[in-house]
Design an enzyme around this catalytic site. Structure first.
Site, short mmCIF file in Angstrom:
data_model
loop_
_atom_site.label_atom_id
_atom_site.label_comp_id
_atom_site.label_asym_id
_atom_site.label_seq_id
_atom_site.Cartn_x
_atom_site.Cartn_y
_atom_site.Cartn_z
N ALA A 172 -5.83 5.62 3.15
CA ALA A 172 -6.12 4.48 2.27
C ALA A 172 -6.80 3.36 3.05
CB ALA A 172 -4.84 4.01 1.61
N GLN A 192 -6.58 11.52 -5.85
CA GLN A 192 -5.13 11.53 -5.64
C GLN A 192 -4.46 10.44 -6.47
OE1 GLN A 192 -2.91 10.13 -2.03
NE2 GLN A 192 -2.59 12.32 -1.75
N CYS A 206 4.01 9.75 0.29
CA CYS A 206 3.78 8.42 0.84
C CYS A 206 5.09 7.68 1.10
CB CYS A 206 2.93 7.60 -0.12
SG CYS A 206 2.48 6.05 0.61
N ASP A 254 -1.64 15.18 12.93
CA ASP A 254 -1.94 15.08 14.37
C ASP A 254 -3.03 16.03 14.84
OD1 ASP A 254 0.02 13.20 14.32
OD2 ASP A 254 1.40 14.24 15.67
N GLY A 286 -6.80 13.63 8.99
CA GLY A 286 -6.92 12.23 8.61
C GLY A 286 -7.44 11.39 9.76
C1 LIG Z 1 -3.82 4.23 7.24
C2 LIG Z 1 -3.31 5.44 6.55
C3 LIG Z 1 -3.48 5.57 5.17
C4 LIG Z 1 -3.00 6.71 4.49
N1 LIG Z 1 -3.22 6.82 3.15
C5 LIG Z 1 -2.81 7.94 2.49
C6 LIG Z 1 -3.07 8.11 1.10
O1 LIG Z 1 -3.67 7.28 0.43
N2 LIG Z 1 -2.61 9.25 0.51
C7 LIG Z 1 -1.94 10.23 1.22
O2 LIG Z 1 -1.56 11.26 0.65
N3 LIG Z 1 -1.72 10.10 2.53
C8 LIG Z 1 -2.14 8.99 3.18
N4 LIG Z 1 -1.94 8.89 4.53
C9 LIG Z 1 -1.37 10.03 5.26
C10 LIG Z 1 -2.51 10.94 5.79
O3 LIG Z 1 -3.24 11.53 4.73
C11 LIG Z 1 -1.95 12.07 6.67
O4 LIG Z 1 -1.02 12.82 5.92
C12 LIG Z 1 -1.26 11.55 7.92
O5 LIG Z 1 -1.99 10.48 8.49
C13 LIG Z 1 -1.10 12.66 8.97
O6 LIG Z 1 -2.33 13.28 9.23
P1 LIG Z 1 -3.28 12.84 10.47
O7 LIG Z 1 -2.44 12.90 11.72
O8 LIG Z 1 -4.39 13.86 10.45
O9 LIG Z 1 -3.74 11.45 10.22
C14 LIG Z 1 -2.36 7.74 5.21
C15 LIG Z 1 -2.19 7.61 6.60
C16 LIG Z 1 -2.65 6.49 7.27
C17 LIG Z 1 -2.49 6.39 8.74
#
Ligand SMILES: Cc1cc2nc3c(=O)[nH]c(=O)nc-3n(C[C@H](O)[C@H](O)[C@H](O)COP(=O)(O)O)c2cc1C
Length: 368
Positions: A43, A96, A126, A229, A251
């Site tokens: 987000a 979403q 979330c 991660d 992400g």
């Molecule tokens: C700043 C931020 C915003 C996020 N916003 C959402 C969101 O809007 N919807 C969602 O399902 N997950 C959201 N997440 C979770 C990520 O989609 C993801 O599940 C999480 O960061 C772990 O994956 P990564 O290590 O690849 O970032 C957010 C995470 C972060 C750090």
């Protein structure tokens, strides 16, 4: 060793699914994915401009919009409309949504289908208080039958594919992802993304690949998308081989390295070494990102771009005075003048890994 990537596999990895270099394309419901490497929503970061710039680099499969509150969507709030803004190039895309109120979720899903969107992702992961206070988000993971009813209501109301994104469970004593994924599959959900942490963990601790593997084992045939991660090609491969997941959602790694999807395409699909972007390519990406933002937001992009200034500054080794100017510019002309100077002076400062610049909840997750 049978690792495609040169890293020896552990015995546990050797018994799990090997990564085929030529895999068939993945389908999610009626949609065929151009790649098995997806963008996880962040987000505030993964808006249309970022998604489009990323897609242009190559290798990206499904992308998902930021979380949109069903109530806000149904009342046509400007912020929600901005979040769901897309373009023909921004495909495949899922929107979403979340809500603790089943009828509202169903109405929002139907509205999206009628508006031409091609996929709906339901958020159950979330940790934010304002999401959980409404009964949406991760709280739903504690109520298997309630969550299943909610999901079934949406699946039955629309023809487009419905997916779910969730965590492993509420806490270590309530690892409900496998049971939920199985129940959702029986209700017709097309895929489930699992972030390999519990809600209680927030963003702390490591990602539990075994927990994701248990979810893969629990379903009959729908794709499970592993998440958490993944920062490098090797991380993505480990996620696939250890968990057996069908796809990986990335992400923060996409912010850290927007070329990660292209690298995965080089290695997985083409059997080539991954290409690092040149400095010019990196600066071109910065310009493209900003230009695409202006197409949607006009002059307001100057303000919106501020949150990316530190990240680009660190990544490109932009001298601090120029990074500071990237935080303050007020017009597109000024932006382009700064970029000219970046082209001349980038690398004066050592470039660094900028992951820390994507803010994650700090302290009790309830306060995020
Ligand atoms: C700043 C931020 C915003 C996020 N916003 C959402 C969101 O809007 N919807 C969602 O399902 N997950 C959201 N997440 C979770 C990520 O989609 C993801 O599940 C999480 O960061 C772990 O994956 P990564 O290590 O690849 O970032 C957010 C995470 C972060 C750090």
């Amino acid at each position: 060793m049978n690792s495609v990537w040169g890293t020896p596999l552990t015995p546990a990895e050797q018994t799990s699914v090997p990564l085929a270099v030529t895999e068939p394309p993945l389908t999610i419901g009626s949609r065929t994915m151009p790649s098995r490497y997806f963008l996880a929503p962040l987000a505030g970061y993964t808006h249309l401009a970022f998604r489009t710039a990323l897609r242009e680099l190559g290798g990206l499969g499904l992308a998902t919009t930021d979380l949109v509150q069903a109530t806000m969507l149904l009342s046509g709030r400007r912020k929600s409309m901005e979040l769901i803004t897309t373009s023909p190039a921004d495909r495949p895309l899922s929107v979403q949504i979340f809500s603790g109120r089943p009828e509202e979720l169903v109405r929002a899903a139907k509205w999206l289908e009628d508006a031409g969107y091609e996929g709906i992702d339901l958020n159950m992961g979330c940790p934010m208080a304002k999401v959980n206070g409404q009964g949406g988000g991760a709280r739903l993971m504690c109520d298997t039958s309630g969550a299943t009813r909610l999901v079934a209501g949406v699946v039955n109301a629309v023809r487009i594919p419905v997916t779910v994104k969730m965590r492993l469970g509420w806490d270590a004593d309530n690892l409900t992802a496998p049971a939920l994924a199985r129940a959702f599959e029986q209700e017709g959900v097309s895929a489930v993304t699992v972030h390999g942490r519990t809600r209680q963990q927030g963003f702390h601790g490591g990602v539990d690949l075994d927990g994701i593997a248990a979810t893969v084992d629990a379903v009959e045939s729908i794709p499970i998308v592993g998440n958490g991660d993944v920062r490098t090609v090797e991380d993505a491969q480990r996620m696939r081989t250890v968990t057996g997941c069908a796809a990986v959602a990335i992400g923060r790694g996409a912010m850290l390295d927007p070329w990660l999807f292209r690298k995965l395409q080089d290695v997985v699909e083409r059997g080539q070494s991954p290409r690092e972007p040149t400095s010019d390519e990196q600066i071109d990406f910065l310009v493209r990102h900003f230009t695409l933002m202006t197409e949607q937001h006009g002059d307001y992009s100057c303000t919106l771009f501020r949150k990316f200034a530190g990240w680009y500054g660190a990544r490109l080794g932009v001298p601090e005075d120029l990074e500071d100017r990237l935080r303050r510019f007020t017009s597109a002309d000024e932006f382009h003048a700064i970029v000219e100077q970046i082209r001349e002076r980038h690398g004066e400062r050592e470039s660094t890994i900028a992951t820390a610049l994507v803010k994650v909840p700090n302290g009790p997750v309830e306060r995020w």
